[in-house]
Scaffold this active site. Structure first.
Site, PDB file in Angstrom:
ATOM      1  N   TRP A   1      -2.786  -2.762  -1.647  1.00  0.00           N
ATOM      2  CA  TRP A   1      -2.469  -4.174  -1.832  1.00  0.00           C
ATOM      3  C   TRP A   1      -3.290  -4.889  -0.774  1.00  0.00           C
ATOM      4  O   TRP A   1      -3.026  -4.771   0.423  1.00  0.00           O
ATOM      5  CB  TRP A   1      -0.977  -4.417  -1.634  1.00  0.00           C
ATOM      6  CG  TRP A   1      -0.544  -5.811  -1.947  1.00  0.00           C
ATOM      7  CD1 TRP A   1      -0.230  -6.318  -3.171  1.00  0.00           C
ATOM      8  CD2 TRP A   1      -0.353  -6.886  -1.011  1.00  0.00           C
ATOM      9  NE1 TRP A   1       0.131  -7.636  -3.064  1.00  0.00           N
ATOM     10  CE2 TRP A   1       0.059  -8.021  -1.749  1.00  0.00           C
ATOM     11  CE3 TRP A   1      -0.507  -7.020   0.365  1.00  0.00           C
ATOM     12  CZ2 TRP A   1       0.332  -9.245  -1.163  1.00  0.00           C
ATOM     13  CZ3 TRP A   1      -0.237  -8.248   0.950  1.00  0.00           C
ATOM     14  CH2 TRP A   1       0.182  -9.343   0.187  1.00  0.00           C
TER      15      TRP A   1
ATOM     16  N   ARG B   1       3.960  -0.319  -4.695  1.00  0.00           N
ATOM     17  CA  ARG B   1       3.656  -0.829  -3.354  1.00  0.00           C
ATOM     18  C   ARG B   1       2.321  -1.575  -3.296  1.00  0.00           C
ATOM     19  O   ARG B   1       1.965  -2.160  -2.273  1.00  0.00           O
ATOM     20  CB  ARG B   1       3.610   0.329  -2.350  1.00  0.00           C
ATOM     21  CG  ARG B   1       4.897   1.102  -2.277  1.00  0.00           C
ATOM     22  CD  ARG B   1       4.777   2.224  -1.274  1.00  0.00           C
ATOM     23  NE  ARG B   1       4.591   1.694   0.062  1.00  0.00           N
ATOM     24  CZ  ARG B   1       5.564   1.330   0.872  1.00  0.00           C
ATOM     25  NH1 ARG B   1       6.804   1.453   0.474  1.00  0.00           N
ATOM     26  NH2 ARG B   1       5.305   0.863   2.062  1.00  0.00           N
TER      27      ARG B   1
ATOM     28  N   CYS C   1       0.839  -1.198   0.000  1.00  0.00           N
ATOM     29  CA  CYS C   1       0.000   0.000   0.000  1.00  0.00           C
ATOM     30  C   CYS C   1       0.878   1.254   0.000  1.00  0.00           C
ATOM     31  O   CYS C   1       1.899   1.314   0.683  1.00  0.00           O
ATOM     32  CB  CYS C   1      -0.929   0.095   1.205  1.00  0.00           C
ATOM     33  SG  CYS C   1      -2.051  -1.288   1.349  1.00  0.00           S
TER      34      CYS C   1
ATOM     35  N   ASN D   1      -1.587   2.067   5.714  1.00  0.00           N
ATOM     36  CA  ASN D   1      -0.710   1.014   5.201  1.00  0.00           C
ATOM     37  C   ASN D   1      -0.325   0.143   6.388  1.00  0.00           C
ATOM     38  O   ASN D   1       0.194   0.657   7.379  1.00  0.00           O
ATOM     39  CB  ASN D   1       0.539   1.656   4.572  1.00  0.00           C
ATOM     40  CG  ASN D   1       1.613   0.642   4.259  1.00  0.00           C
ATOM     41  OD1 ASN D   1       1.324  -0.521   3.998  1.00  0.00           O
ATOM     42  ND2 ASN D   1       2.861   1.079   4.282  1.00  0.00           N
TER      43      ASN D   1
END
Ligand code: AGP
Length: 613
Positions: free
Chosen positions: A75, A27, A2, A100
């Protein structure tokens, strides 16, 4: 894992949020979103599943306009990569959050929050952060105090950025276990997971430390440590240039990074060696004292960095004669290893932020205070460099392609230098041997250029993989680790199932896999194991396999039908060979991926920096 960006400036922040997200896509890239505080002092959010370009297409530049905002590229950890799970998450129009990391106690907090009447609109762990801050905001004096209170209830890892119409003009950011950097601009202040996202607006950065919380306004940055005490953090000037993070004339970052290896290796060697000697001080001024004391080495890493460590195990035992163990970080951190005194604990990492590796280091430091730690890392301001006793930076430059290439070969160069430095401290390396190794290392940039020149032959070979679904990589000794790296590259970017075996192990099982549809790729330097490898290759060939052998010009593998032999180099030493033989395997994966039509730089399900477990 992320990417986060945020900022407060005098103009519309939206274009910067979008361009920054594009730079952070390495990322994570399964969904993206942003939220701004608009002219009516309301949170205005846009989100989209898929890449940042989908988000960009959803933004109406006339209406999504504000001077303060935060954004995120995801992600997925908790919840599928859908629009409803994309960040930012908002609570009651009062709090917007990007995150994140992973909140490990999110279920517990979710149940409490549901009982208090909070409604959940996503399956993410992040949404509890928005609700928790909303709750603490009710009886706090401003957003900063609310975040300071809320984070105390979180277990796990987070880098967060928060905005609220209740406290306009402020972005509150907090980090624990996930990286965050503040960009100090002339016309505003910014935050991101990685400085690359902010290079268009500033070169001045503050790297937040574990537990830090910062209050960012248009003209001030106030930082508090984990005990809520106000602290000063240094502003550092980044040397990164925008051109270093562009693709230039290359089709993909991975291709550019493969071809940057001669320079990356030259940069990694620069100032670390003389004509015939490795400079131990390059590992830190206390390195000599530490190296002299150590009796054991434990290497910990993940993925490609782990493969580099596997090669180093051979070198450290061979050259420095120190017993060396290596293990993947995600296993090591959860068992009860016996950590002997005077162990040098080496972490290897491109990013320096890989959660498993970092946590393994932290666990080891807690268990035994008599260990020494060294990180071989490509990112100077990373968590691993901050938390390790000694740091040796690979000078690979920014690596953006998810598939690691130049980071790997520069890690190998660094580990070769380390083996010699430790070996010399233990009286195991003669001046003559050291000179031979240094001479070999100095030749690497030229030898790599020569290996890269085989690209056209490799392009032809790649065509034979068009309809293949499996492949086998073989090597012996340190070349087994290179075969593992070749298999990892092929898997991750072409989605072909690939396995690597020490060639002598084939007959104990894997040889059953061999048929005409399973290409076998072998690396065959002219070393003491060559004859054994040749016999293994015969065993494979006689089972009808299609084979590719990358050989030393002197290896003289016998030509056969269905066997392609590509000479890569000539008569290399034990140190230089693994580095050179990596090159054709990288090129092969790259060209197979092109043929398969996959997304080379951003393969499915992967992210460059894995900051979650
Ligand atoms: C390699 O191509 C991968 N992207 C991956 O295996 C990577 O090496 C691994 O996640 C470790 O990352 P690090 O080097 O940043 O710690």
């Amino acid at each position: 894992m992320c990417g986060i960006i945020g900022g407060i400036c005098q103009n519309n922040i939206t274009p910067l949020l979008v361009s920054g997200l594009k730079r952070l896509e390495y990322r994570g890239y399964d969904s993206a979103g942003l939220v701004i505080l608009n002219g009516d002092n309301a949170l205005q959010r846009v989100r989209a599943a898929g890449k940042v370009v989908n988000l960009e297409n959803n933004i109406d530049s006339k209406t999504v306009n504000g001077k303060i905002g935060i954004a995120h590229t995801r992600w997925a950890t908790h919840g599928e990569p859908t629009t409803k799970n994309a960040h930012p998450h908002i609570c009651n129009g009062d709090v917007g959050v990007v995150h994140n990391g992973i909140i490990e106690n999110f279920l517990e907090l979710k149940i409490e929050q549901q009982a208090q009447g909070y409604h959940f609109s996503s399956d993410t762990d992040t949404e509890i952060i928005a609700h928790a801050i909303h709750q603490t905001l009710q009886d706090s004096d401003g957003l900063l105090a609310a975040v300071q209170k809320a984070v105390k209830t979180f277990k796990g890892a987070y880098g967060i950025s928060v905005i609220s119409p209740k406290n306009p003009g402020h972005i509150i950011v907090a980090r624990s276990g996930s990286p965050l950097v503040i960009g100090v601009g002339e016309k505003g202040n910014f935050v991101a997971s990685d400085q690359v996202a902010l290079l268009d607006v500033t070169k001045q950065f503050i790297f937040l430390e574990e537990g830090d919380i910062a209050d960012i306004t248009l003209d001030s940055i106030t930082i508090f440590d984990k005990s809520d005490i106000q602290v000063e953090r240094k502003i550092k000037t980044s040397k990164l240039q925008n051109r270093q993070i562009s693709k230039g004339d290359y089709a993909h970052y991975m291709q550019k990074e493969i071809f940057e290896q001669p320079q990356a290796i030259a940069d990694t060697l620069e100032s670390r060696i003389t004509k015939d000697k490795v400079l131990t001080s390059a590992f830190g001024y206390e390195a000599k004292d530490i190296f002299e004391k150590i009796e054991h080495i434990q290497i910990i890493a993940c993925g490609t960095s782990y493969n580099a460590g596997l090669v180093a195990k051979y070198w450290l035992e061979d050259i420095a004669k120190i017993p060396t163990h290596i293990e993947v970080a995600s296993e090591y951190r959860y068992r009860n290893p016996i950590i002997l005194d005077n162990t040098l604990f080496i972490t290897i990492s491109q990013s320096g932020e890989t959660a498993d590796t970092l946590e393994a280091l932290r666990a080891v430091k807690k268990r035994n205070e008599n260990i020494h730690s060294l990180t071989i890392c490509n990112c100077a301001e990373s968590s691993l460099t901050r938390e390790s006793e000694l740091t040796f930076l690979t000078h690979a430059g920014v690596e953006i392609g998810v598939a690691s290439t130049k980071a790997f070969t520069t890690q190998l160069v660094s580990l070769a230098l380390l083996s010699v430095a430790i070996g010399r401290c233990h009286g195991q390396v003669s001046a003559e041997q050291e000179k031979a190794i240094v001479t070999g290392l100095n030749q690497l940039p030229g030898l790599i250029k020569k290996a890269l020149a085989q690209e056209n032959q490799i392009i032809e070979l790649a065509k034979t993989f068009k309809n293949k679904f499996n492949a086998l990589f073989l090597g012996r000794g340190p070349m087994h680790a290179i075969a593992m790296e070749g298999a990892l590259k092929l898997k991750e970017i072409s989605y072909i199932h690939a396995e690597a075996y020490p060639a002598g192990e084939l007959k104990h099982g894997p040889i059953a896999l061999i048929d005409k549809d399973t290409p076998v790729i072998a690396v065959a330097p002219n070393d003491e194991l060559l004859d054994k490898l040749k016999s293994n290759l015969q065993e494979v060939k006689s089972r009808g396999s299609q084979m590719i052998v990358f050989e030393d010009e002197d290896s003289k593998v016998t030509p056969m039908n269905g066997l392609s032999i590509i000479p890569i180099t000539n008569n290399l030493g034990r140190i230089t060979a693994p580095i050179i033989f990596t090159i054709p395997l990288q090129l092969l994966s790259y060209h197979v991926a092109l043929i398969k039509g996959t997304n080379v730089d951003q393969p499915r399900n992967l992210a460059k920096s894995v900051t979650v477990e």
